[in-house]
Design a protein around this motif. Structure first.
Motif, PDB file in Angstrom:
ATOM      1  N   HIS A  47       0.841  -1.203   0.000  1.00 44.67           N
ATOM      2  CA  HIS A  47       0.000   0.000   0.000  1.00 44.67           C
ATOM      3  C   HIS A  47       0.873   1.250   0.000  1.00 44.67           C
ATOM      4  O   HIS A  47       0.590   2.224  -0.726  1.00 44.67           O
ATOM      5  N   ARG A  83       0.719   3.984  -2.903  1.00 47.54           N
ATOM      6  CA  ARG A  83       0.191   5.279  -2.488  1.00 47.54           C
ATOM      7  C   ARG A  83       1.061   6.417  -3.001  1.00 47.54           C
ATOM      8  O   ARG A  83       0.565   7.506  -3.306  1.00 47.54           O
ATOM      9  N   ARG A  84       2.356   6.187  -3.113  1.00 50.65           N
ATOM     10  CA  ARG A  84       3.268   7.265  -3.485  1.00 50.65           C
ATOM     11  C   ARG A  84       3.656   7.236  -4.952  1.00 50.65           C
ATOM     12  O   ARG A  84       4.261   8.183  -5.454  1.00 50.65           O
ATOM     13  N   ASP A 113      -3.221   5.296 -10.318  1.00 50.04           N
ATOM     14  CA  ASP A 113      -4.400   6.143 -10.158  1.00 50.04           C
ATOM     15  C   ASP A 113      -4.827   6.082  -8.696  1.00 50.04           C
ATOM     16  O   ASP A 113      -5.374   5.075  -8.232  1.00 50.04           O
ATOM     17  N   GLN A 114      -4.593   7.169  -7.976  1.00 55.89           N
ATOM     18  CA  GLN A 114      -4.839   7.175  -6.537  1.00 55.89           C
ATOM     19  C   GLN A 114      -6.316   7.045  -6.191  1.00 55.89           C
ATOM     20  O   GLN A 114      -6.666   6.668  -5.073  1.00 55.89           O
ATOM     21  N   GLN A 115      -7.188   7.329  -7.150  1.00 59.73           N
ATOM     22  CA  GLN A 115      -8.621   7.186  -6.886  1.00 59.73           C
ATOM     23  C   GLN A 115      -9.021   5.712  -6.754  1.00 59.73           C
ATOM     24  O   GLN A 115     -10.097   5.409  -6.228  1.00 59.73           O
ATOM     25  N   LEU A 155      -7.317   3.656  -4.977  1.00 55.96           N
ATOM     26  CA  LEU A 155      -6.904   3.252  -3.637  1.00 55.96           C
ATOM     27  C   LEU A 155      -7.773   3.952  -2.607  1.00 55.96           C
ATOM     28  O   LEU A 155      -8.378   4.978  -2.884  1.00 55.96           O
ATOM     29  N   ASP A 209      -7.736   5.009   1.669  1.00 55.24           N
ATOM     30  CA  ASP A 209      -6.973   5.002   2.909  1.00 55.24           C
ATOM     31  C   ASP A 209      -7.588   4.012   3.893  1.00 55.24           C
ATOM     32  O   ASP A 209      -7.068   2.945   4.144  1.00 55.24           O
ATOM     33  N   ASP A 223      -3.040   3.941   5.369  1.00 53.11           N
ATOM     34  CA  ASP A 223      -1.931   4.895   5.329  1.00 53.11           C
ATOM     35  C   ASP A 223      -1.215   4.970   6.671  1.00 53.11           C
ATOM     36  O   ASP A 223       0.003   5.191   6.728  1.00 53.11           O
ATOM     37  N   ALA A 274      -5.621  -1.342  -8.967  1.00 56.33           N
ATOM     38  CA  ALA A 274      -4.722  -0.218  -9.207  1.00 56.33           C
ATOM     39  C   ALA A 274      -3.497  -0.663  -9.992  1.00 56.33           C
ATOM     40  O   ALA A 274      -3.029   0.046 -10.900  1.00 56.33           O
ATOM     41  N   SER A 325      -2.256   0.353 -14.091  1.00 54.39           N
ATOM     42  CA  SER A 325      -1.046   1.158 -14.212  1.00 54.39           C
ATOM     43  C   SER A 325      -0.333   0.879 -15.537  1.00 54.39           C
ATOM     44  O   SER A 325      -0.235  -0.272 -15.985  1.00 54.39           O
TER      45      SER A 325
END
Length: 535
Positions: free
Chosen positions: A74, A78-79, A84-86, A88, A90, A94, A128, A132
């Protein structure tokens, strides 16, 4: 055949979610036997955090080949700017932190991991990753990161053989016998009269930075702080004994008798190591100071009777990684030499090995002054792809952009640099912050890729060592120490040569995984020794 099993704590039991859609509820006392029975099918175990699950399995004699550590993966996703962060969420992931061995119980009270849903998180991460554009590279990074979690848990479980009597003897030779609590060792106490006399300060207390700074100024020295590198710039007869005293004091404070009492049990040193604990992906230590094991005390690490240490480290890892990730054929040619710096000299780029070393280190860390600044233009002409890559990363950092490692780990974003055209002082300060961040991103791409190479090396080596022996983890050759570019394997003596071959083969495989057929070499210095100090 089941290929993925997601383990989840449910009440005082465990629910195992199979990838065929079924689930099995287990009593916690049955978990180890259940995992052991299914390990022959080589599933990938998916759990919230290796530090919460694997120590208990290892204590029961169960070793697993593969896992996905959702906490570690994760953090990578996350970084990464390739994700696409949408996709993922939290949901507490996190903030999830690893647990130290004293806390690592599968059913600890009020564990924040109990509020998380590993099945949903695994599905999110897989979506995710699939979406990518760099899913191949990221997939390799996630697998290597999770394998590193297994390696760290196994090293903590096995421990590094450590002789308390030898440690005490080495300390005594350096600073005198163990003193009563709250007192200095006799060897340090004996150094004080000479230091005080040299500075003309009878009451000088070098243990206190505040008092030491005041004493140095009272002795007429214009000094801003008491850091060792600051003191080395001073021309005074008391500086050399003072620096020697400070070095021994740090040794006693960091790895002295208190360290020995805390970290060595039953003849084993068991540090708490955290893969991915640094933003670049390098490991961190949560206890035991394993990432700064002093050379003076390595003689206390002594292999068991009938066993040996195989110690291996790769020469000039970061410049070799830079050659591979930039596809700079000229630098790769220099890297074919066992000593890359000498390879640069042999190519006629600079006159001495020292120039090659200071120039390449300057390229990696942003050194533009002194001899480094004089050498860099010659290196840039000879190795344009390599030096261009780090320059590009530096410029991106100065613009506040995210840079990535070869496999896709993203750098953190900087805070606002500030500055204004109306305020020249603030503008200069903002420019300094930009340049500083650029030096960070310059090194991030190379240091982080070096960490990825090392994780792949460890992951492959771990499995090669398992295949060399029989019995439990500690009956076979096994990893007991890792530090950036150095590994220590504890092995039955008859298998030492095979372990050396496995270490080299794993290094070559790590290079192939990251750089494909690009011809960059990672030569190792390998030693078979009875004591770590002899490597």
């Amino acid at each position: 055949m089941v290929s993925t099993v997601v383990l989840q704590r449910v009440g005082d039991g465990v629910r195992a979610h199979l990838d065929d859609g079924t689930a099995h509820d287990l009593a916690r006392t049955d978990l180890s036997a259940w995992v052991a029975a299914r390990e022959a099918d080589r599933p990938r175990w998916v759990w919230d955090d290796t530090t919460r699950w694997y120590p208990q399995l290892l204590a029961a004699g169960v070793r697993v080949e593969r896992c996905t550590d959702l906490r570690l993966t994760h953090a990578v996703l996350r970084r990464s700017p390739h994700v696409d962060q949408q996709l993922l969420d939290d949901g507490g992931w996190d903030a999830l932190a690893p647990v130290v061995p004293e806390e690592a119980t599968l059913f600890a009270l009020d564990d924040p991991a109990d509020a998380l849903d590993p099945v949903a998180e695994h599905a999110r991460q897989q979506r995710a990753l699939a979406a990518s554009s760099e899913r191949g590279r990221l997939g390799l990074l996630l697998a290597a990161e999770s394998a590193a979690g297994l390696v760290a848990a196994e090293m903590q479980h096995a421990g590094m053989p450590w002789r308390a009597d030898v440690h005490d003897r080495l300390l005594t030779a350096l600073v005198g016998p163990r003193p009563p609590a709250g007192q200095r060792p006799a060897g340090l106490e004996a150094m004080l009269p000479g230091i005080r006399a040299a500075f003309g300060q009878p009451g000088l207390n070098p243990d206190s930075p505040v008092e030491l700074l005041a004493g140095l100024r009272a002795a007429g020295l214009d000094v801003a702080d008491t850091r060792s590198w600051t003191l080395r710039e001073l021309d005074h007869p008391g500086i050399e004994p003072l620096l020697r005293y400070k070095k021994l004091l740090r040794l006693v404070q960091a790895n002295g008798w208190a360290w020995l009492d805390t970290w060595v049990r039953d003849g084993r040193f068991r540090p708490v190591l955290l893969p991915g604990g640094v933003v670049t992906g390098r490991w961190a230590a949560q206890g035991g100071g394993a990432l700064s094991a002093p050379v003076q005390l390595r003689g206390a690490a002594v292999a068991d009777e009938g066993w040996r240490f195989v110690v291996a480290d790769v020469a000039q890892l970061e410049p070799r990684v830079l050659a591979g990730m930039s596809r700079d054929t000229a630098m790769a040619q220099a890297a074919r030499a066992r000593d890359l710096y000498q390879g640069v000299v042999d190519a006629g780029v600079v006159a001495t090995r020292a120039q090659a070393k200071v120039g390449l280190i300057g390229a990696l860390y942003g050194g533009t002054r002194g001899e480094s600044g004089l050498v860099l233009p010659r290196l840039a002409r000879r190795y344009p792809a390599a030096l261009g890559l780090v320059e590009q990363a530096a410029r991106a950092g100065e613009r506040g952009e995210v840079v990535t490692t070869l496999l896709g780990r993203g750098s953190p974003r900087p805070g606002p640099f500030g500055g204004s055209g109306d305020d020249p002082v603030a503008g200069r300060a903002a420019d300094a912050r930009r340049r500083s961040w650029g030096r960070f991103t310059r090194n991030f791409v190379v240091q982080g890729t070096g960490a990825e190479w090392a994780s792949c090396w460890l992951a492959d080596l771990r499995n090669r060592l398992w295949r060399l022996g029989e019995g439990s983890l500690t009956d076979r050759p096994h990893l007991v120490f890792f530090l950036h570019d150095e590994v220590v394997v504890h092995t039955p003596a008859p298998l030492a040569d095979q372990v050396g071959e496995a270490v080299r083969a794993a290094a070559a495989e790590a290079g192939r995984l990251l750089f494909g057929s690009f011809p960059v070499d990672f030569p190792l210095d390998v030693a078979v020794v009875h004591s770590w100090a002899d490597a």
